[in-house]
Design a protein around this motif. Structure first.
Motif, PDB file in Angstrom:
ATOM      1  N   ALA A   1      37.006  40.789  25.311  1.00 32.34           N
ATOM      2  CA  ALA A   1      36.973  42.144  24.672  1.00 32.34           C
ATOM      3  C   ALA A   1      36.005  43.120  25.294  1.00 32.34           C
ATOM      4  CB  ALA A   1      36.399  41.795  22.937  1.00 32.34           C
ATOM      5  N   ALA A   2      34.935  42.770  25.942  1.00 28.93           N
ATOM      6  CA  ALA A   2      34.223  43.677  26.467  1.00 28.93           C
ATOM      7  C   ALA A   2      34.183  43.952  27.792  1.00 28.93           C
ATOM      8  CB  ALA A   2      32.585  42.896  26.559  1.00 28.93           C
ATOM      9  N   ALA A   3      35.117  43.022  28.505  1.00 29.58           N
ATOM     10  CA  ALA A   3      35.560  43.264  30.102  1.00 29.58           C
ATOM     11  C   ALA A   3      36.305  44.622  30.085  1.00 29.58           C
ATOM     12  CB  ALA A   3      36.175  42.154  30.570  1.00 29.58           C
ATOM     13  N   PRO A   4      35.891  45.603  31.099  1.00 32.85           N
ATOM     14  CA  PRO A   4      36.671  46.904  31.262  1.00 32.85           C
ATOM     15  C   PRO A   4      37.982  46.738  32.163  1.00 32.85           C
ATOM     16  CG  PRO A   4      34.799  46.669  32.831  1.00 32.85           C
ATOM     17  CD  PRO A   4      34.758  45.532  31.747  1.00 32.85           C
ATOM     18  N   ALA A   5      38.231  45.386  32.711  1.00 35.20           N
ATOM     19  CA  ALA A   5      39.234  45.363  33.648  1.00 35.20           C
ATOM     20  C   ALA A   5      39.272  43.896  34.195  1.00 35.20           C
ATOM     21  CB  ALA A   5      39.552  46.445  34.772  1.00 35.20           C
ATOM     22  N   GLN A   6      40.428  43.203  33.809  1.00 37.82           N
ATOM     23  CA  GLN A   6      40.780  42.108  34.389  1.00 37.82           C
ATOM     24  C   GLN A   6      41.013  41.941  35.796  1.00 37.82           C
ATOM     25  OE1 GLN A   6      43.124  39.587  32.007  1.00 37.82           O
ATOM     26  NE2 GLN A   6      41.521  39.071  30.654  1.00 37.82           N
ATOM     27  N   ALA A   7      40.616  40.849  36.680  1.00 40.69           N
ATOM     28  CA  ALA A   7      41.135  40.826  37.759  1.00 40.69           C
ATOM     29  C   ALA A   7      42.666  40.535  37.864  1.00 40.69           C
ATOM     30  CB  ALA A   7      40.399  39.577  38.707  1.00 40.69           C
TER      31      ALA A   7
ATOM     32  N   GLU B   1      36.337  42.909  44.842  1.00 36.50           N
ATOM     33  CA  GLU B   1      35.756  44.025  44.601  1.00 36.50           C
ATOM     34  C   GLU B   1      36.577  45.074  43.740  1.00 36.50           C
ATOM     35  OE1 GLU B   1      33.529  47.226  47.626  1.00 36.50           O
ATOM     36  OE2 GLU B   1      34.380  45.558  48.353  1.00 36.50           O
ATOM     37  N   GLY B   2      35.602  45.807  43.111  1.00 38.93           N
ATOM     38  CA  GLY B   2      36.193  46.771  41.939  1.00 38.93           C
ATOM     39  C   GLY B   2      36.970  46.304  40.638  1.00 38.93           C
ATOM     40  N   GLU B   3      36.745  44.703  40.430  1.00 39.70           N
ATOM     41  CA  GLU B   3      37.511  44.231  39.509  1.00 39.70           C
ATOM     42  C   GLU B   3      36.339  43.362  38.425  1.00 39.70           C
ATOM     43  OE1 GLU B   3      41.883  42.956  41.500  1.00 39.70           O
ATOM     44  OE2 GLU B   3      40.213  41.624  41.406  1.00 39.70           O
ATOM     45  N   THR B   4      36.511  43.075  37.399  1.00 36.31           N
ATOM     46  CA  THR B   4      35.993  42.150  36.161  1.00 36.31           C
ATOM     47  C   THR B   4      37.089  41.333  36.012  1.00 36.31           C
ATOM     48  OG1 THR B   4      34.679  44.202  35.624  1.00 36.31           O
ATOM     49  CG2 THR B   4      34.887  42.093  34.218  1.00 36.31           C
ATOM     50  N   GLY B   5      36.495  39.783  36.085  1.00 35.54           N
ATOM     51  CA  GLY B   5      37.319  38.686  35.786  1.00 35.54           C
ATOM     52  C   GLY B   5      36.408  37.866  34.969  1.00 35.54           C
ATOM     53  N   VAL B   6      37.058  36.784  34.132  1.00 38.59           N
ATOM     54  CA  VAL B   6      36.450  36.079  33.226  1.00 38.59           C
ATOM     55  C   VAL B   6      37.266  34.669  33.697  1.00 38.59           C
ATOM     56  CG1 VAL B   6      36.380  35.244  30.630  1.00 38.59           C
ATOM     57  CG2 VAL B   6      36.465  37.706  31.583  1.00 38.59           C
TER      58      VAL B   6
ATOM     59  N   GLY C   1      32.004  26.264  28.692  1.00 41.89           N
ATOM     60  CA  GLY C   1      31.460  27.536  28.778  1.00 41.89           C
ATOM     61  C   GLY C   1      32.421  28.668  29.551  1.00 41.89           C
ATOM     62  N   VAL C   2      31.608  29.658  29.640  1.00 42.19           N
ATOM     63  CA  VAL C   2      32.518  30.974  30.111  1.00 42.19           C
ATOM     64  C   VAL C   2      31.473  31.700  31.295  1.00 42.19           C
ATOM     65  CG1 VAL C   2      33.897  31.309  28.100  1.00 42.19           C
ATOM     66  CG2 VAL C   2      31.621  32.263  28.226  1.00 42.19           C
ATOM     67  N   ALA C   3      32.142  32.515  32.008  1.00 38.06           N
ATOM     68  CA  ALA C   3      31.425  33.036  32.930  1.00 38.06           C
ATOM     69  C   ALA C   3      32.185  34.897  33.254  1.00 38.06           C
ATOM     70  CB  ALA C   3      31.226  32.586  34.525  1.00 38.06           C
ATOM     71  N   VAL C   4      31.495  35.707  33.365  1.00 40.58           N
ATOM     72  CA  VAL C   4      32.196  36.826  33.889  1.00 40.58           C
ATOM     73  C   VAL C   4      31.655  37.400  35.276  1.00 40.58           C
ATOM     74  CG1 VAL C   4      32.318  39.488  33.341  1.00 40.58           C
ATOM     75  CG2 VAL C   4      32.180  37.573  31.365  1.00 40.58           C
ATOM     76  N   GLY C   5      32.645  37.815  35.872  1.00 41.13           N
ATOM     77  CA  GLY C   5      32.342  38.075  37.327  1.00 41.13           C
ATOM     78  C   GLY C   5      32.720  39.755  37.413  1.00 41.13           C
ATOM     79  N   ILE C   6      31.855  40.440  38.023  1.00 34.21           N
ATOM     80  CA  ILE C   6      31.774  41.806  37.971  1.00 34.21           C
ATOM     81  C   ILE C   6      31.730  42.413  39.168  1.00 34.21           C
ATOM     82  CG2 ILE C   6      30.847  44.285  37.313  1.00 34.21           C
ATOM     83  CD1 ILE C   6      29.485  42.344  34.756  1.00 34.21           C
ATOM     84  N   ASN C   7      32.755  42.904  39.864  1.00 37.40           N
ATOM     85  CA  ASN C   7      32.747  43.532  41.273  1.00 37.40           C
ATOM     86  C   ASN C   7      32.445  42.581  42.398  1.00 37.40           C
ATOM     87  OD1 ASN C   7      33.198  46.028  42.692  1.00 37.40           O
ATOM     88  ND2 ASN C   7      30.926  46.460  42.895  1.00 37.40           N
ATOM     89  N   ASP C   8      32.530  41.442  42.154  1.00 34.87           N
ATOM     90  CA  ASP C   8      32.381  40.337  43.032  1.00 34.87           C
ATOM     91  C   ASP C   8      30.976  40.356  43.525  1.00 34.87           C
ATOM     92  OD1 ASP C   8      33.112  37.963  44.467  1.00 34.87           O
ATOM     93  OD2 ASP C   8      33.417  39.183  46.215  1.00 34.87           O
ATOM     94  N   ARG C   9      30.086  40.849  42.677  1.00 36.39           N
ATOM     95  CA  ARG C   9      28.559  41.127  42.997  1.00 36.39           C
ATOM     96  C   ARG C   9      27.674  40.383  41.986  1.00 36.39           C
ATOM     97  NH1 ARG C   9      26.043  42.647  47.467  1.00 36.39           N
ATOM     98  NH2 ARG C   9      27.701  43.832  47.857  1.00 36.39           N
ATOM     99  N   VAL C  10      28.119  40.451  40.664  1.00 32.69           N
ATOM    100  CA  VAL C  10      27.355  40.013  39.407  1.00 32.69           C
ATOM    101  C   VAL C  10      28.084  38.916  38.442  1.00 32.69           C
ATOM    102  CG1 VAL C  10      25.905  40.692  37.254  1.00 32.69           C
ATOM    103  CG2 VAL C  10      25.967  42.152  39.439  1.00 32.69           C
ATOM    104  N   GLU C  11      27.447  37.880  38.220  1.00 34.90           N
ATOM    105  CA  GLU C  11      28.266  36.814  37.407  1.00 34.90           C
ATOM    106  C   GLU C  11      27.341  36.801  36.267  1.00 34.90           C
ATOM    107  OE1 GLU C  11      29.682  32.860  38.989  1.00 34.90           O
ATOM    108  OE2 GLU C  11      27.727  32.430  37.908  1.00 34.90           O
TER     109      GLU C  11
ATOM    110  N   SER D   1      36.826  18.212  34.943  1.00 37.49           N
ATOM    111  CA  SER D   1      36.600  19.296  34.525  1.00 37.49           C
ATOM    112  C   SER D   1      38.063  20.280  34.713  1.00 37.49           C
ATOM    113  CB  SER D   1      35.603  20.028  35.504  1.00 37.49           C
ATOM    114  OG  SER D   1      35.602  21.202  34.945  1.00 37.49           O
ATOM    115  N   ALA D   2      38.368  20.960  33.916  1.00 37.17           N
ATOM    116  CA  ALA D   2      39.374  22.057  33.960  1.00 37.17           C
ATOM    117  C   ALA D   2      38.790  23.285  33.729  1.00 37.17           C
ATOM    118  CB  ALA D   2      40.359  21.956  32.856  1.00 37.17           C
ATOM    119  N   GLN D   3      39.467  24.246  34.808  1.00 36.91           N
ATOM    120  CA  GLN D   3      38.777  25.758  34.607  1.00 36.91           C
ATOM    121  C   GLN D   3      40.048  26.681  34.696  1.00 36.91           C
ATOM    122  OE1 GLN D   3      35.639  28.073  37.496  1.00 36.91           O
ATOM    123  NE2 GLN D   3      37.618  28.217  38.251  1.00 36.91           N
ATOM    124  N   VAL D   4      39.896  27.715  33.963  1.00 35.26           N
ATOM    125  CA  VAL D   4      40.988  28.780  33.947  1.00 35.26           C
ATOM    126  C   VAL D   4      40.321  30.047  34.338  1.00 35.26           C
ATOM    127  CG1 VAL D   4      42.643  27.721  32.286  1.00 35.26           C
ATOM    128  CG2 VAL D   4      40.639  29.190  31.411  1.00 35.26           C
ATOM    129  N   ALA D   5      40.674  30.892  35.082  1.00 38.13           N
ATOM    130  CA  ALA D   5      40.204  32.088  35.586  1.00 38.13           C
ATOM    131  C   ALA D   5      41.097  33.194  35.890  1.00 38.13           C
ATOM    132  CB  ALA D   5      39.459  31.788  36.984  1.00 38.13           C
TER     133      ALA D   5
END
Length: 317
Positions: A28-34, A68-73, A91-101, A312-316
């Motif tokens: 809900a908080a992510a501005p744009a999905q990859a 770069e330029g995207e936000t993913g979960v 758990g979960v992770a948010v990747g922002i601009n391929d710079r911040v996690e 382990s299983a991951q969806v991204a």
């Protein structure tokens, strides 16, 4: 011998429910999905602490499919089983601009034999981990034809929930919260299909924090230690990788345990695994591994090394 007194604990929400709730909030908080994404498996998988990398160790890569330029979960579920213990993680992770996690991980450790030996059958140790990672230099893919690795610094704030082991940890002088800080360097040799990662972690965590942080009983070492971690992966094809991980672990409880009359009964060993990861699509990855976690509270497990399987299983996105 000092009296190590266990206390009662309360039930907490399951890691699956926590992960689903966190995923909903982050989406809900992510501005744009990859939508474009990265090369398969070059973003790693989810570690047992929630950050992107291998199963045991964080890498310098940023989680999710965000470029770069995207936000993913991304979200994950993991399970490890050894002769005497079981560990569930989600758990979960948010990747922002391929710079911040930013990441959240929850661990549920079933003590099984150890809990029974302590008079606490069914004892579970539950830990929450909040993580942040920043890529500070390099690009694993774009710099794959040079010697420049991708570099990232990260921090993990860990909190062990109250349990029947609180009295024992307090008697040993171990705290229930701690912070790990690490530097990771990831080098991808794209032409050869080989990825190498080295991580240097400053930590006080006993068994990753599941047995608290530090110790003071008997003059035990209560300071930070620098512990190395190594991962090597070989890309057999664009969506299958095999590899090896090694993670050095502090041994802070051994001296405290000896002071309590347990000899080497609280000794800790390093962790390692052999893994295979498969990405049937860009949004899904599955990992299976043989794990060797060394001795975990050997006083209650006849000193056996804890070996077993990890899935382990991951969806991204």
């Amino acid at each position: 011998m000092k009296q190590l007194c266990p206390t009662h604990h309360r039930k907490t929400p399951s890691p699956t429910l926590l992960a689903l709730a966190a995923t909903t909030a982050l989406l809900a908080a992510a501005p744009a999905q990859a939508d474009t994404g990265k090369l398969l498996l070059t973003g790693g998988v989810s570690s047992v602490e929630g950050s992107a990398g291998g199963g045991l160790s964080p890498w310098a890569v940023i989680g999710s499919q965000a470029a770069e330029g995207e936000t993913g979960v991304s979200a994950y579920l993991s399970r490890a089983v050894t002769q005497d213990y079981g560990l569930s993680a989600a758990g979960v992770a948010v990747g922002i601009n391929d710079r911040v996690e930013l990441s959240f991980g929850h661990q549920d450790f079933n003590t099984r034999a150890t809990g029974t030996a302590l008079g606490l059958p069914g004892l579970h140790l539950r830990q929450n981990i909040l993580g942040a990672k920043v890529r500070v230099a390099g690009d694993a893919v774009l710099d794959s034809d040079s010697l420049m690795p991708q570099l990232a610094v990260g921090i993990q704030a860990k909190r062990l929930q109250s349990s029947g082991l609180d009295g024992t940890l307090a008697a040993l002088g171990a705290k229930r919260d701690g912070v790990d800080v690490y530097l990771s360097a990831t080098k991808l040799f794209l032409a050869q299909g080989i990825l190498v990662n080295g991580t240097l972690r400053a930590t006080k965590a006993n068994q990753n924090g599941l047995l608290g942080f530090g110790a003071t009983l008997g003059g035990a070492d209560n300071g930070y230690q620098l512990m190395p971690e190594l991962s090597v992966a070989w890309l057999l094809s664009k969506n299958v990788a095999v590899g090896f991980e090694y993670r050095a672990m502090p041994n802070k409880l051994q001296r405290a345990g000896a002071a309590a009359g347990l000899g080497n009964g609280l000794r800790a060993d390093d962790w390692m695994d052999l893994f295979v990861a498969w990405a049937p699509s860009k949004n899904l990855s599955l990992t299976a591994a043989y794990v060797n976690l060394g001795r975990i509270v050997p006083a209650t497990t006849s000193g056996k090394k804890q070996t077993g399987v990890y899935l382990s299983a991951q969806v991204a996105f």
